[in-house]
Design a protein around this motif. Sequence first.
Motif, short mmCIF file in Angstrom:
data_model
loop_
_atom_site.label_atom_id
_atom_site.label_comp_id
_atom_site.label_asym_id
_atom_site.label_seq_id
_atom_site.Cartn_x
_atom_site.Cartn_y
_atom_site.Cartn_z
N CYS A 1 0.86 -1.20 0.14
CA CYS A 1 0.15 0.04 -0.12
C CYS A 1 0.85 1.22 -0.10
CB CYS A 1 -0.81 -0.18 1.18
SG CYS A 1 -1.68 1.48 1.27
N CYS B 1 -5.36 0.77 6.09
CA CYS B 1 -5.49 2.24 6.48
C CYS B 1 -6.70 2.87 5.78
CB CYS B 1 -4.33 2.89 5.93
SG CYS B 1 -3.97 3.12 4.13
N CYS C 1 -7.75 -0.02 0.89
CA CYS C 1 -6.96 -0.68 1.80
C CYS C 1 -7.38 -1.12 3.15
CB CYS C 1 -5.67 0.30 2.10
SG CYS C 1 -4.52 -0.53 3.35
N HIS D 1 0.28 3.98 1.09
CA HIS D 1 -0.19 5.01 2.03
C HIS D 1 0.62 4.42 3.28
CE1 HIS D 1 -2.78 7.09 -0.64
NE2 HIS D 1 -3.46 5.75 -0.91
N CYS D 2 0.15 2.97 3.72
CA CYS D 2 0.64 2.59 5.06
C CYS D 2 1.94 1.46 4.95
CB CYS D 2 -0.66 1.96 5.86
SG CYS D 2 -1.32 0.66 4.78
ZN LIG Z 1 -2.82 1.22 3.55
#
Ligand SMILES: [Zn+2]
Length: 63
Positions: A36, A55, A52, A38-39
Amino acid sequence: MSIKIKMNNNFEKELKKKAMKIAEDKLRNSGVNLECPHCKETITMKLGINNCPNCKKTIDLKN
Ligand SMILES: [Zn+2]
């Protein structure tokens, strides 16, 4: 001799095409494990919009 070379080239081309098709089908049907953005959690994503599970952010996976 030239025929043999041609056949080998075609064979390689077909093999590449097939490998790409399998990868594409896999992506479309079962998804792939990707990190991911983002996370950084590894999640299974499919082609298109994914959420996801860690997150909850949206990841737009394009081909
Ligand atoms: Zn994520």
